[in-house]
Enzyme design. Structure first.
Site, PDB file in Angstrom:
ATOM      1  N   ASP A  28       0.850  -1.185   0.000  1.00 45.69           N
ATOM      2  CA  ASP A  28       0.000   0.000   0.000  1.00 45.69           C
ATOM      3  C   ASP A  28       0.892   1.243   0.000  1.00 45.69           C
ATOM      4  O   ASP A  28       1.856   1.330   0.759  1.00 45.69           O
ATOM      5  CB  ASP A  28      -0.889  -0.025   1.246  1.00 45.69           C
ATOM      6  CG  ASP A  28      -1.836   1.153   1.313  1.00 45.69           C
ATOM      7  OD1 ASP A  28      -2.779   1.194   0.508  1.00 45.69           O
ATOM      8  OD2 ASP A  28      -1.618   2.027   2.174  1.00 45.69           O
ATOM      9  N   GLU A  45       1.576   0.248  -4.963  1.00 53.08           N
ATOM     10  CA  GLU A  45       1.095   1.541  -5.437  1.00 53.08           C
ATOM     11  C   GLU A  45       2.269   2.521  -5.487  1.00 53.08           C
ATOM     12  O   GLU A  45       2.773   2.940  -4.453  1.00 53.08           O
ATOM     13  CB  GLU A  45       0.024   2.091  -4.496  1.00 53.08           C
ATOM     14  CG  GLU A  45      -1.239   1.257  -4.460  1.00 53.08           C
ATOM     15  CD  GLU A  45      -2.261   1.834  -3.491  1.00 53.08           C
ATOM     16  OE1 GLU A  45      -3.427   1.965  -3.878  1.00 53.08           O
ATOM     17  OE2 GLU A  45      -1.880   2.150  -2.338  1.00 53.08           O
TER      18      GLU A  45
END
Length: 539
Positions: free
Chosen positions: A146, A183
């Site tokens: 993340d 990400e």
């Protein structure tokens, strides 16, 4: 939740009940990190004992035995709190060290909560050691980072190096087979490598660690996830070819120009987002992927297939079905909505490099237009595996916290748009599964170098005369036509005359009766593909 419903009152009570329970239930996507290397316990039969550890290991083992691999979403970029808060851990051990500080001494929170500082040696070591524990002791098969761009590139590469040392003989796991992606977004106090070289899209190219690519995603859906008007259309949502009433789309000429540019972005995506892939754009120019503009940045940034991960939707922002609900004309039938869903997913599924689809997207999964469902509970997040239960659309107005600005757009859609039934849900899932079988079985979708992609992949009708809303792709012995328009389209490819193309056997024997009407006329080299359809031809 059901106790809150009153007769046929629409949505409001649902939203209020979900909001009231949000901070008190055990559902938050696991994005509130407390102890990084302990399983989150809400799933366990007894979260207070060893069952949470044993049952997690049993879960991974069982899934592996069923032929599935387990990728774990890891959130090392922030902690749920800092300082002396009850759930603060690291900041109590060494105040001001594990958390990233701003110039005034406060803890940065650009990630939504208290940011960590993996650029500091011991926080970076914590990340590596924690990942190794999940790999060795729990046999997790991969990790999705993340907000990976908030990590130093060196930290993520250290994770890769450490995993690569794991062997079956010594550790019970082959670390080289563990996949990493994340990400690579570039924002916050560390943006543009302000404090260190970040693990962002452009910086991770060539590492073999993939980053999510938003380029083709936005082109397929239209606009961006944070548009003030969610009605901005794209390739798979009717821009120019099936316009809605939103003034944000501009004039007819502006729509046409933007659609053609979107088609170039999708071509770059189909190449694996390669920076050096060369093709003819819709203006007739020979360009590389890195020369195609994406909001002021190069569209192509990957060195090799595998550097970029293709997708049309993920857990963040609206689900694909909900995004298309905002963007397709309100009069679009449920059957046509399901076909556009498959077409949108196909742009990722038939690309080079890794591709991802959110769980349930092939089932037209809806979160009732909730754009940020991390704390919305199962009322909005549930996947309805039985089509008789619907797809989740119209379950209620989405919670106020992150959706208030879109209520004027959402409420009339939720009260007037017909939810899909079994025919549309099962049909979309079957059609998408056919595309996955083609992707899996055809070696041409698994090219490993930029040179191979350059040799095998082409867009023979790209140029000034390209049809708006249609992309024709040649990939080795395959031809793929993406027809996002509302009418049947004919695509005549020079050099295809006399070739023995036919609809791919998987689609010819599949469940989608519409795609079965796609044909190839050898005399002229013409592929005919029905509206809102992706057809794969082989020879």
């Amino acid at each position: 939740i059901s106790a809150c419903l009153v007769g046929s009152e629409m949505c409001i009570r649902d939203r209020e009940c979900v909001a009231a329970a949000a901070a008190k239930d055990a559902y938050n996507w696991g994005y509130d990190p407390y102890h990084y290397t302990v399983p989150e316990g809400s799933y366990a039969t007894d979260p207070d004992g060893t069952d949470r550890t044993v049952e997690f290991r049993q879960m991974v083992k069982s899934l592996n035995e069923d032929g599935l691999r387990v990728v774990m979403d890891v959130v090392y970029n922030h902690t749920t709190s800092s300082g002396q808060a009850k759930t603060s851990v690291l900041d109590k051990i060494v105040p001001g060290y594990y958390q990233r500080l701003l110039a005034d001494g406060s803890v940065a929170n650009s990630t939504c909560c208290s940011n960590t500082a993996p650029e500091n040696a011991m926080m970076g070591k914590l990340v590596v050691d924690s990942i190794l524990t999940w790999a060795k002791e729990y046999k997790v098969d991969g990790f999705r980072f993340d907000l990976m761009g908030h990590h130093p590139k060196a930290n993520i590469l250290a994770v890769r190096k450490a995993l690569d040392t794991l062997t079956l003989e010594k550790d019970g796991v082959d670390g080289k087979k563990i996949i990493l992606y994340g990400e690579g977004w570039n924002f916050g106090e560390i943006a543009d490598d302000a404090r260190f070289v970040q693990a962002t899209q452009k910086n991770m190219a060539g590492t073999g660690i993939a980053t999510f690519s938003d380029r083709a995603r936005d082109a397929v859906r239209g606009g961006g996830p944070f548009d003030a008007d969610p009605g901005v259309q794209g390739f798979a949502s009717g821009l120019y070819t099936d316009p809605n009433t939103s003034t944000a789309n501009g004039t007819e000429a502006q729509q046409r120009a933007r659609l053609l540019h979107y088609q170039d972005l999708i071509k770059v995506g189909l190449s694996g987002n390669l920076a050096d892939y060369s093709f003819t754009d819709t203006a007739g120019n020979q360009v590389k992927g890195s020369q195609v503009d994406y909001n002021g940045s190069p569209a192509g940034y990957a060195d090799e297939p595998g550097d970029a991960l293709a997708y049309a939707d993920a857990h963040d922002n609206e689900s694909l079905y909900d995004a298309l609900t905002f963007k397709l004309p309100a009069s679009t039938s449920t059957a046509d909505r399901s076909r556009m869903q498959v077409l949108a997913m196909a742009t990722a599924a038939l690309s080079q490099g890794p591709a991802l689809s959110q769980a349930g997207t092939d089932l037209l999964r809806s979160k009732s237009l909730d754009r940020n469902s991390y704390d919305s509970g199962d009322w909005f997040n549930a996947i309805h595996w039985d089509c008789d239960a619907g797809n989740g659309f119209g379950r209620g107005l989405p919670p106020a916290a992150d959706n208030e600005d879109k209520w004027p757009f959402a409420e009339p859609l939720l009260t007037s748009t017909t939810a899909p039934g079994c025919s549309e849900i099962d049909g979309a899932s079957s059609a998408y599964q056919d595309l996955l079988r083609i992707r899996t079985d055809e070696p041409a979708f698994h090219l490993s170098t930029t040179g191979q992609v350059q040799e095998k992949l082409g867009f023979p009708l790209s140029g000034k005369d390209e049809t708006p809303g249609v992309i024709t792709m040649r990939l080795g012995d395959l031809v793929v036509v993406f027809n996002a328009t509302t009418t049947t389209q004919q695509q005549t490819v020079k050099g295809a005359e006399g070739a023995g193309y036919r609809l791919h056997p998987t689609q010819a024997d599949g469940s989608d009766e519409v795609v079965k009407t796609a044909t190839f006329e050898a005399g002229s080299g013409t592929f005919t593909v029905p509206a809102r359809t992706v057809a794969v031809f082989s020879r």
